[in-house]
Motif scaffolding. Structure first.
Motif, short mmCIF file in Angstrom:
data_model
loop_
_atom_site.label_atom_id
_atom_site.label_comp_id
_atom_site.label_asym_id
_atom_site.label_seq_id
_atom_site.Cartn_x
_atom_site.Cartn_y
_atom_site.Cartn_z
N SER A 74 0.83 -1.21 0.00
CA SER A 74 0.00 0.00 0.00
C SER A 74 0.87 1.26 0.00
CB SER A 74 -0.91 0.00 1.23
OG SER A 74 -1.53 1.26 1.38
N GLY A 75 0.75 2.04 -1.03
CA GLY A 75 1.51 3.29 -1.13
C GLY A 75 1.04 4.34 -0.13
N HIS A 76 -0.27 4.42 0.09
CA HIS A 76 -0.79 5.37 1.07
C HIS A 76 -0.27 5.05 2.47
CE1 HIS A 76 -3.69 6.29 -2.14
NE2 HIS A 76 -3.89 7.44 -1.50
N THR A 77 -0.28 3.77 2.82
CA THR A 77 0.20 3.36 4.13
C THR A 77 1.69 3.60 4.27
OG1 THR A 77 -1.54 1.68 4.24
CG2 THR A 77 0.29 1.44 5.78
N SER A 78 2.47 3.29 3.25
CA SER A 78 3.91 3.49 3.34
C SER A 78 4.26 4.96 3.47
CB SER A 78 4.64 2.86 2.15
OG SER A 78 4.35 3.52 0.95
N THR A 79 3.57 5.82 2.74
CA THR A 79 3.84 7.26 2.83
C THR A 79 3.46 7.83 4.19
OG1 THR A 79 3.51 7.50 0.44
CG2 THR A 79 3.37 9.50 1.77
N SER A 80 2.28 7.48 4.67
CA SER A 80 1.85 8.03 5.97
C SER A 80 2.71 7.50 7.11
CB SER A 80 0.37 7.74 6.22
OG SER A 80 0.12 6.37 6.27
N MET A 81 3.11 6.24 7.05
CA MET A 81 3.97 5.68 8.09
C MET A 81 5.38 6.27 8.01
SD MET A 81 4.01 3.82 10.76
CE MET A 81 2.57 2.80 10.70
N CYS A 82 5.83 6.56 6.82
CA CYS A 82 7.14 7.19 6.63
C CYS A 82 7.16 8.56 7.31
CB CYS A 82 7.43 7.32 5.13
SG CYS A 82 8.95 8.17 4.72
N ILE A 83 6.13 9.34 7.09
CA ILE A 83 6.04 10.68 7.68
C ILE A 83 5.98 10.59 9.20
CG2 ILE A 83 4.55 12.71 7.92
CD1 ILE A 83 3.75 12.24 4.94
N ALA A 84 5.12 9.74 9.73
CA ALA A 84 4.97 9.62 11.18
C ALA A 84 6.26 9.13 11.84
CB ALA A 84 3.83 8.66 11.51
N THR A 85 6.93 8.17 11.22
CA THR A 85 8.16 7.64 11.80
C THR A 85 9.28 8.68 11.79
OG1 THR A 85 7.54 5.42 11.09
CG2 THR A 85 9.85 5.77 11.65
N MET A 86 9.39 9.43 10.69
CA MET A 86 10.45 10.44 10.64
C MET A 86 10.22 11.52 11.70
SD MET A 86 13.33 11.38 9.45
CE MET A 86 13.62 10.42 7.97
N PHE A 87 8.99 11.92 11.90
CA PHE A 87 8.72 12.92 12.94
C PHE A 87 8.99 12.36 14.33
CE2 PHE A 87 7.05 15.64 9.76
CZ PHE A 87 7.05 16.92 10.31
N ALA A 88 8.70 11.08 14.54
CA ALA A 88 9.00 10.47 15.85
C ALA A 88 10.50 10.40 16.08
CB ALA A 88 8.38 9.07 15.92
N LEU A 89 11.27 10.15 15.03
CA LEU A 89 12.73 10.09 15.17
C LEU A 89 13.35 11.47 15.34
CD1 LEU A 89 13.46 7.42 12.41
CD2 LEU A 89 13.70 7.11 14.88
N ARG A 90 12.84 12.43 14.63
CA ARG A 90 13.42 13.78 14.67
C ARG A 90 12.94 14.61 15.86
NH1 ARG A 90 17.82 15.44 12.34
NH2 ARG A 90 16.98 17.46 11.84
N TYR A 91 11.73 14.36 16.33
CA TYR A 91 11.16 15.14 17.43
C TYR A 91 10.67 14.21 18.55
CZ TYR A 91 11.20 18.68 13.78
OH TYR A 91 11.60 19.54 12.78
N PRO A 92 11.58 13.42 19.14
CA PRO A 92 11.14 12.43 20.13
C PRO A 92 10.56 13.04 21.40
CG PRO A 92 13.52 12.57 20.09
CD PRO A 92 13.02 13.40 18.94
N ASN A 93 10.88 14.28 21.69
CA ASN A 93 10.37 14.94 22.90
C ASN A 93 9.01 15.60 22.69
OD1 ASN A 93 12.69 14.22 24.29
ND2 ASN A 93 13.76 16.09 23.67
N TYR A 94 8.42 15.42 21.51
CA TYR A 94 7.14 16.05 21.19
C TYR A 94 6.10 15.02 20.75
CZ TYR A 94 9.93 20.27 21.35
OH TYR A 94 10.77 21.27 21.76
N PRO A 95 5.64 14.17 21.68
CA PRO A 95 4.64 13.16 21.28
C PRO A 95 3.32 13.77 20.83
CG PRO A 95 4.95 13.17 23.66
CD PRO A 95 6.00 14.07 23.08
N LEU A 96 3.06 15.02 21.22
CA LEU A 96 1.83 15.67 20.75
C LEU A 96 1.89 15.97 19.26
CD1 LEU A 96 1.08 18.06 23.74
CD2 LEU A 96 -0.10 15.96 23.12
N VAL A 97 3.09 15.91 18.69
CA VAL A 97 3.25 16.11 17.25
C VAL A 97 3.17 14.77 16.52
CG1 VAL A 97 4.86 16.84 15.44
CG2 VAL A 97 4.60 18.22 17.50
N TYR A 98 3.97 13.79 16.95
CA TYR A 98 4.04 12.55 16.18
C TYR A 98 2.96 11.52 16.53
CZ TYR A 98 6.74 10.51 20.06
OH TYR A 98 7.15 10.06 21.27
#
Length: 169
Positions: A74-98
């Motif tokens: 699923s391309g939609h799933t891969s894209t949305s999970m890619c975005i969420a994972t990158m934000f979790a990795l880059r902004y780990p102190n901001y769970p209200l974002v990711y």
């Protein structure tokens, strides 16, 4: 649209307000999305699995035909999970974002088989491709930042990230 607008707007914000970390986050997100897209499209054209609405009878759908005739992954799933994972990795102190991004990704994934576009295994593979692409690109961030700085003739430091090792998370 989110996959295109999010990196562009984050990069613009980082550039305008001189926030290198956000600018670099957009840079990494763009590369991760491109990696995820390449893996997803490549796999689709190798596997060539028909969508449920094309392969099965009596499949409920409210959408017309997709531009892409293959379902795995699923391309939609891969894209949305890619975005969420990158934000979790880059902004780990901001769970209200990711955290909402992961919820958004799950909602997107849920809707794909609901409308007859994907099988459950398509979603799992898409999630693995998306999250894996973000983890891979994040693990190589030091090299990507050095490349970006050499191309743009800058010496910007990614505070809190670039000092990590190549494979440290």
């Amino acid at each position: 649209p989110v996959a295109i607008l999010l990196p562009v707007s984050l990069f613009t914000y980082g550039s305008v307000f001189n926030k290198t970390y956000d600018e670099n986050s957009a840079y990494l997100l763009s590369i991760a999305e491109a990696t995820s897209l390449a893996l997803t499209i490549g796999t689709k054209y190798i596997v060539k699995r028909k969508r449920p609405l094309d392969a099965l009878t009596k499949v409920y759908t409210r959408v017309g035909r997709s531009a892409d005739k293959y379902s795995f992954p699923s391309g939609h799933t891969s894209t949305s999970m890619c975005i969420a994972t990158m934000f979790a990795l880059r902004y780990p102190n901001y769970p209200l974002v990711y955290a909402p991004m992961f919820a958004w990704s799950v909602i997107i994934a849920y809707g794909r088989p609901y409308f007859g576009m994907h099988y459950p295994t398509d979603l799992i593979a898409g999630a693995v491709y998306g999250a894996g692409s973000s983890v891979l690109i994040y693990s190589l961030r030091k090299e990507f930042f050095e490349f970006k700085n050499s191309i743009s003739n800058e010496n910007k430091i990614d505070v809190g990230s670039i000092n990590g090792g190549t494979l440290s998370f």
